[in-house]
Write a protein that holds these residues in place. Structure first.
Motif, PDB file in Angstrom:
ATOM      1  N   LYS A 120       0.955  -1.287  -0.066  1.00  0.00           N
ATOM      2  CA  LYS A 120       0.136   0.068   0.124  1.00  0.00           C
ATOM      3  C   LYS A 120       0.776   1.237   0.003  1.00  0.00           C
ATOM      4  N   GLU A 121       0.383   2.223  -0.312  1.00  0.00           N
ATOM      5  CA  GLU A 121       0.960   3.628  -0.376  1.00  0.00           C
ATOM      6  C   GLU A 121       0.933   4.186   1.011  1.00  0.00           C
ATOM      7  N   GLN A 122       2.123   4.885   1.411  1.00  0.00           N
ATOM      8  CA  GLN A 122       2.499   5.664   2.538  1.00  0.00           C
ATOM      9  C   GLN A 122       1.041   6.408   2.918  1.00  0.00           C
ATOM     10  N   GLU A 123       0.696   6.542   4.043  1.00  0.00           N
ATOM     11  CA  GLU A 123      -0.461   7.232   4.647  1.00  0.00           C
ATOM     12  C   GLU A 123      -0.187   8.307   5.602  1.00  0.00           C
ATOM     13  N   GLY A 124      -0.847   9.372   5.581  1.00  0.00           N
ATOM     14  CA  GLY A 124      -0.631  10.064   6.771  1.00  0.00           C
ATOM     15  C   GLY A 124      -1.427   9.916   7.599  1.00  0.00           C
ATOM     16  N   VAL A 125      -1.346   9.635   8.818  1.00  0.00           N
ATOM     17  CA  VAL A 125      -2.387   8.962   9.782  1.00  0.00           C
ATOM     18  C   VAL A 125      -2.807  10.169  10.626  1.00  0.00           C
ATOM     19  N   SER A 126      -2.012  10.846  11.012  1.00  0.00           N
ATOM     20  CA  SER A 126      -2.251  12.083  12.154  1.00  0.00           C
ATOM     21  C   SER A 126      -1.190  12.952  12.182  1.00  0.00           C
ATOM     22  N   CYS A 127      -1.426  14.307  12.808  1.00  0.00           N
ATOM     23  CA  CYS A 127      -0.220  15.047  12.865  1.00  0.00           C
ATOM     24  C   CYS A 127      -0.791  16.148  13.966  1.00  0.00           C
ATOM     25  N   ILE A 128       0.030  16.832  14.685  1.00  0.00           N
ATOM     26  CA  ILE A 128      -0.218  17.754  15.705  1.00  0.00           C
ATOM     27  C   ILE A 128       0.731  18.860  15.593  1.00  0.00           C
ATOM     28  N   THR A 129       0.033  20.234  15.819  1.00  0.00           N
ATOM     29  CA  THR A 129       0.939  21.403  15.854  1.00  0.00           C
ATOM     30  C   THR A 129       1.280  21.787  17.293  1.00  0.00           C
ATOM     31  N   SER A 130       2.716  21.987  17.425  1.00  0.00           N
ATOM     32  CA  SER A 130       3.184  22.309  18.811  1.00  0.00           C
ATOM     33  C   SER A 130       2.547  23.603  19.276  1.00  0.00           C
ATOM     34  N   GLY A 131       2.380  23.518  20.618  1.00  0.00           N
ATOM     35  CA  GLY A 131       1.931  24.964  21.138  1.00  0.00           C
ATOM     36  C   GLY A 131       0.598  25.018  21.002  1.00  0.00           C
ATOM     37  N   VAL A 132       0.017  25.341  19.883  1.00  0.00           N
ATOM     38  CA  VAL A 132      -1.368  25.358  19.485  1.00  0.00           C
ATOM     39  C   VAL A 132      -2.242  23.916  19.697  1.00  0.00           C
ATOM     40  N   GLY A 133      -1.701  23.017  19.315  1.00  0.00           N
ATOM     41  CA  GLY A 133      -2.186  21.761  19.666  1.00  0.00           C
ATOM     42  C   GLY A 133      -3.059  21.299  18.676  1.00  0.00           C
ATOM     43  N   SER A 134      -3.251  21.800  17.565  1.00  0.00           N
ATOM     44  CA  SER A 134      -4.284  21.439  16.508  1.00  0.00           C
ATOM     45  C   SER A 134      -3.810  19.990  16.005  1.00  0.00           C
ATOM     46  N   THR A 135      -5.044  19.297  15.627  1.00  0.00           N
ATOM     47  CA  THR A 135      -4.626  17.830  15.234  1.00  0.00           C
ATOM     48  C   THR A 135      -5.433  17.584  13.887  1.00  0.00           C
ATOM     49  N   TYR A 136      -4.890  16.555  13.271  1.00  0.00           N
ATOM     50  CA  TYR A 136      -5.729  16.004  12.113  1.00  0.00           C
ATOM     51  C   TYR A 136      -5.636  14.394  12.081  1.00  0.00           C
ATOM     52  N   TYR A 137      -6.597  13.754  11.752  1.00  0.00           N
ATOM     53  CA  TYR A 137      -6.686  12.403  11.697  1.00  0.00           C
ATOM     54  C   TYR A 137      -7.078  12.167  10.207  1.00  0.00           C
ATOM     55  N   SER A 138      -6.631  10.883   9.941  1.00  0.00           N
ATOM     56  CA  SER A 138      -7.256  10.663   8.676  1.00  0.00           C
ATOM     57  C   SER A 138      -8.524   9.763   8.780  1.00  0.00           C
ATOM     58  N   ASP A 139      -9.419   9.519   7.850  1.00  0.00           N
ATOM     59  CA  ASP A 139     -10.612   9.064   8.001  1.00  0.00           C
ATOM     60  C   ASP A 139     -10.492   7.518   8.586  1.00  0.00           C
ATOM     61  N   SER A 140      -9.614   6.852   8.061  1.00  0.00           N
ATOM     62  CA  SER A 140      -9.322   5.396   8.459  1.00  0.00           C
ATOM     63  C   SER A 140      -9.215   5.158   9.915  1.00  0.00           C
ATOM     64  N   VAL A 141      -8.539   6.274  10.702  1.00  0.00           N
ATOM     65  CA  VAL A 141      -8.375   6.160  12.267  1.00  0.00           C
ATOM     66  C   VAL A 141      -9.113   7.162  13.224  1.00  0.00           C
ATOM     67  N   LYS A 142      -9.795   8.042  12.507  1.00  0.00           N
ATOM     68  CA  LYS A 142     -10.653   8.912  13.372  1.00  0.00           C
ATOM     69  C   LYS A 142     -11.560   8.213  14.304  1.00  0.00           C
ATOM     70  N   GLY A 143     -11.577   8.666  15.568  1.00  0.00           N
ATOM     71  CA  GLY A 143     -12.187   8.063  16.485  1.00  0.00           C
ATOM     72  C   GLY A 143     -11.822   6.903  17.075  1.00  0.00           C
ATOM     73  N   ARG A 144     -10.317   6.509  16.612  1.00  0.00           N
ATOM     74  CA  ARG A 144     -10.037   5.309  17.521  1.00  0.00           C
ATOM     75  C   ARG A 144      -8.318   5.817  17.765  1.00  0.00           C
ATOM     76  N   PHE A 145      -7.859   6.581  17.218  1.00  0.00           N
ATOM     77  CA  PHE A 145      -6.539   7.092  17.477  1.00  0.00           C
ATOM     78  C   PHE A 145      -6.511   8.574  18.031  1.00  0.00           C
ATOM     79  N   THR A 146      -5.501   8.711  19.032  1.00  0.00           N
ATOM     80  CA  THR A 146      -5.560  10.076  19.435  1.00  0.00           C
ATOM     81  C   THR A 146      -3.973  10.421  19.620  1.00  0.00           C
ATOM     82  N   ILE A 147      -3.701  11.733  19.152  1.00  0.00           N
ATOM     83  CA  ILE A 147      -2.352  12.081  19.104  1.00  0.00           C
ATOM     84  C   ILE A 147      -2.335  13.462  20.217  1.00  0.00           C
ATOM     85  N   THR A 148      -1.250  13.045  20.837  1.00  0.00           N
ATOM     86  CA  THR A 148      -1.096  14.209  21.820  1.00  0.00           C
ATOM     87  C   THR A 148       0.324  14.449  22.049  1.00  0.00           C
ATOM     88  N   SER A 149       0.756  15.765  22.536  1.00  0.00           N
ATOM     89  CA  SER A 149       2.225  16.214  22.677  1.00  0.00           C
ATOM     90  C   SER A 149       2.531  16.462  24.215  1.00  0.00           C
TER      91      SER A 149
END
Length: 125
Positions: A42-71
């Motif tokens: 499979k192709e590489q997939e961007g799963v999740s990301c987080i911006t330092s300080g602000v803490g804004s996050t992104y989740y791909s549809d395939s993991v949304k609701g199951r994965f949580t990114i924190t810093s």
């Protein structure tokens, strides 16, 4: 900048794992850390990301609701808590860092200058 990814392993479907990405080597201010994964065939997939300080996050549809990114900014470490894992989550997971603050989608691998080594996650059915 060096990134150290850890936390992968073998887990049964429905189980949980927590991945860690520790950043070091530079003054780490205003950065974005993302998790990507590459599964066999499979192709590489961007799963999740987080911006330092602000803490804004992104989740791909395939993991949304199951994965949580924190810093933890004090430790320059980003965590990816993965719950209700499925066999299709099996992949090598990589963390990546960029100091770019705009002009890209955080799930785009092209945006990242620094990459950690992968950590393998295997989910058995």
């Amino acid at each position: 900048v060096q990134l150290q990814a850890s936390g992968g392993g073998v887990v049964q479907a429905g189980g949980s794992l927590r991945l860690s990405c520790a950043a070091s080597g530079s003054t780490l201010v205003n950065y974005v850390i993302a998790w990507f994964r590459r599964a066999p065939g499979k192709e590489q997939e961007g799963v999740s990301c987080i911006t330092s300080g602000v803490g804004s996050t992104y989740y791909s549809d395939s993991v949304k609701g199951r994965f949580t990114i924190t810093s933890d900014n004090a430790k320059n470490t980003v965590y990816l808590q993965m719950r209700n894992l499925k066999p299709e989550d099996t992949a090598i997971y990589y963390c990546a860092l960029t100091f770019k603050t705009s002009g890209y989608k955080c799930y785009s691998a092209r945006a990242y200058e620094y990459w950690g080594q992968g950590t393998l996650v295997t989910v058995s059915s």
